[in-house]
Scaffold this motif. Structure first.
Motif, PDB file in Angstrom:
ATOM      1  N   ASP A 254       1.697   3.296   7.723  1.00 20.64           N
ATOM      2  CA  ASP A 254       0.811   4.454   7.497  1.00 20.64           C
ATOM      3  C   ASP A 254      -0.645   4.014   7.619  1.00 20.64           C
ATOM      4  OD1 ASP A 254       0.337   7.230   6.732  1.00 20.64           O
ATOM      5  OD2 ASP A 254      -0.472   6.407   4.877  1.00 20.64           O
ATOM      6  N   GLU A 259      -7.631   0.897  12.253  1.00 19.24           N
ATOM      7  CA  GLU A 259      -7.404   2.351  12.260  1.00 19.24           C
ATOM      8  C   GLU A 259      -8.698   3.171  12.289  1.00 19.24           C
ATOM      9  OE1 GLU A 259      -5.419   2.676   8.358  1.00 19.24           O
ATOM     10  OE2 GLU A 259      -7.073   3.937   7.704  1.00 19.24           O
ATOM     11  N   PHE A 263      -7.590   6.782  13.448  1.00 24.84           N
ATOM     12  CA  PHE A 263      -6.853   7.647  12.527  1.00 24.84           C
ATOM     13  C   PHE A 263      -7.717   8.806  12.042  1.00 24.84           C
ATOM     14  CE2 PHE A 263      -3.228   4.684  10.939  1.00 24.84           C
ATOM     15  CZ  PHE A 263      -2.896   4.421  12.249  1.00 24.84           C
ATOM     16  N   THR A 289       2.344   6.578  11.001  1.00 24.40           N
ATOM     17  CA  THR A 289       1.722   7.830  10.571  1.00 24.40           C
ATOM     18  C   THR A 289       0.247   7.499  10.324  1.00 24.40           C
ATOM     19  OG1 THR A 289       2.454   7.413   8.294  1.00 24.40           O
ATOM     20  CG2 THR A 289       3.778   8.936   9.601  1.00 24.40           C
ATOM     21  N   SER A 290      -0.611   8.535  10.389  1.00 24.98           N
ATOM     22  CA  SER A 290      -2.057   8.277  10.437  1.00 24.98           C
ATOM     23  C   SER A 290      -2.719   8.321   9.065  1.00 24.98           C
ATOM     24  CB  SER A 290      -2.723   9.295  11.348  1.00 24.98           C
ATOM     25  OG  SER A 290      -1.992   9.429  12.525  1.00 24.98           O
ATOM     26  N   HIS A 291      -2.378   7.388   8.209  1.00 22.82           N
ATOM     27  CA  HIS A 291      -2.933   7.304   6.853  1.00 22.82           C
ATOM     28  C   HIS A 291      -2.808   8.656   6.139  1.00 22.82           C
ATOM     29  CE1 HIS A 291      -5.834   4.620   4.419  1.00 22.82           C
ATOM     30  NE2 HIS A 291      -5.210   5.456   3.603  1.00 22.82           N
ATOM     31  N   GLN A 292      -1.589   9.151   6.105  1.00 20.35           N
ATOM     32  CA  GLN A 292      -1.363  10.472   5.524  1.00 20.35           C
ATOM     33  C   GLN A 292      -0.483  10.417   4.272  1.00 20.35           C
ATOM     34  OE1 GLN A 292       1.169  12.156   8.937  1.00 20.35           O
ATOM     35  NE2 GLN A 292       2.365  12.822   7.170  1.00 20.35           N
TER      36      GLN A 292
END
Ligand code: NAI
Length: 343
Positions: A254, A259, A263, A289-292
């Motif tokens: 994540d 990023e 991200f 996943t994009s730091h979610q």
């Protein structure tokens, strides 16, 4: 009214923050990140509200101070993007130490289950009316060993989910806690015996790239590596090699060390310049996943509520319990322990 400038703001930030400000503080929302190019936007504000990829280096901190800003309010728990030493004596720093550890732990579990049961592949297949299950053989988590590095709020929440699935737990923490119902072991043992390894410790100077070639060599073949903490904990090139060597069975990320330029933004029209990430994304056993992991309604609400309270406490000259400074690590010097502000 006292004014704060929010950087790297997204539409969901203004929606949730406006529910909590209630005339106590006025927030200007800037979608750009805070760095040396954008710091001039802070004129007329006493506080900045920042997130994980804003860059609060010593230069930016000096410019904030010269512009009259006196508070950095992080709307997250990690603060590795702030030069806390440079801010000492000039700007107070507050954060949101906990908003919903369960949000991050549940996202980690979602990544793990997706990986071991090949849900990401099945999802794509069935949408194309491909109902074949060839190549989707997974494995049971029940009875397997989860190695958890960092047994703070999120690590514990994830540990409990793993226990609920019938996994054996091995834990490692720099500061083990008696409250944690798990067997603490040295890192070497955790690497050697875990089928799943999940990172839940903060990123600091002493653990950059803790997951490197040497650590990966010690791991069980086919291990699933989960990182919902901070990208810099993993040496991405060593991870890539571990996947190519088939030592690592799956990686769920994540967060990613590089990023910050990618991200949270739609880069679909761009050519990805990061070859390591491009290669990782091409692998069927890597999920990004994009730091979610934090992104739930409950967590956003908790972040906004605590951040507004931090601002109000500061503006009212009250003690600010969520303040941090570089002396937090030096317990004998920590004024917070005496219920005083850091300076
Ligand atoms: P926490 O402060 O409650 O727990 C951190 C734990 O790590 C503590 O038990 C501490 O003793 C331990 N620790 C510190 N240094 C260590 C080291 N070198 N090796 C092993 N253990 C070490 O923090 P919390 O709330 O559990 O958050 C953990 C991390 O999760 C944060 O630092 C942040 O980087 C990340 N995070 C990621 C989010 C996301 O959306 N992906 C959202 C929120 C946090």
């Amino acid at each position: 009214m006292r004014k704060a400038a929010m950087f790297d703001s997204k539409p969901y930030d203004s929606e949730t923050f406006e529910k909590w400000t209630a005339g106590q503080v006025s927030i200007d929302y800037f979608p750009v990140r805070l760095d040396e190019r954008t710091v001039s936007l802070v004129q007329g504000h006493e506080a900045v509200i920042v997130f994980v990829n804003d860059d609060l280096n010593a230069n930016v901190i000096e410019k904030l101070y010269e512009s009259g800003v006196r508070l950095i309010a992080l709307r997250c728990s990690g603060f590795n993007n702030v030069d806390v030493k440079a801010a000492f004596g000039k700007l107070h720093i507050v954060r949101v130490p906990a908003y919903s550890p369960e949000a991050v732990a549940e996202h980690t579990a979602a990544l793990l289950l997706t990986s071991v049961r090949r849900i990401h592949k099945a999802y794509n297949r069935t949408r194309d009316f491909n109902f074949s299950i060839a190549g989707l053989v997974g494995w049971n988590l029940h009875g397997k060993t989860a190695g958890i590095i960092g047994t703070g709020k999120i690590g514990r929440a994830f540990l409990n989910i793993c226990k609920g699935m019938g996994m054996k737990i091995l834990a490692y923490d720099k500061y083990p806690s008696e409250e944690v119902d798990a067997q603490y072991v040295p890192l070497e043992t955790l690497y050697k015996e875990s089928d799943v390894i999940s990172l839940h410790c903060p990123l600091a100077d002493d653990n950059v790239h803790m997951i490197n070639e040497d650590a990966i060599k010690q791991m069980k073949r086919n291990v699933i590596l989960l990182n919902t903490s901070r990208g810099g904990l993993i040496d991405a090139e060593a991870l890539l090699q571990g996947l190519l060597d088939k030592r690592i069975g799956g990686a769920c990320l994540d967060v990613y060390e590089e990023e910050s330029d990618l991200f949270f933004e739609d880069r679909s029209g761009h050519i990805l310049q990061d070859d390591v990430l491009a290669r990782l994304l091409s692998m069927p056993n890597v999920i990004v996943t994009s730091h979610q992991a934090f992104l739930t309604e409950e967590a956003l609400d908790g972040i906004a509520r605590t951040t507004v309270q931090n601002l109000v406490d500061f503006f009212d000259g009250k003690p600010i319990p969520n303040e941090i400074c570089y002396r937090c690590a030096e317990l004998d010097q920590c004024r917070k322990k005496r219920k005083e502000n850091c300076f």
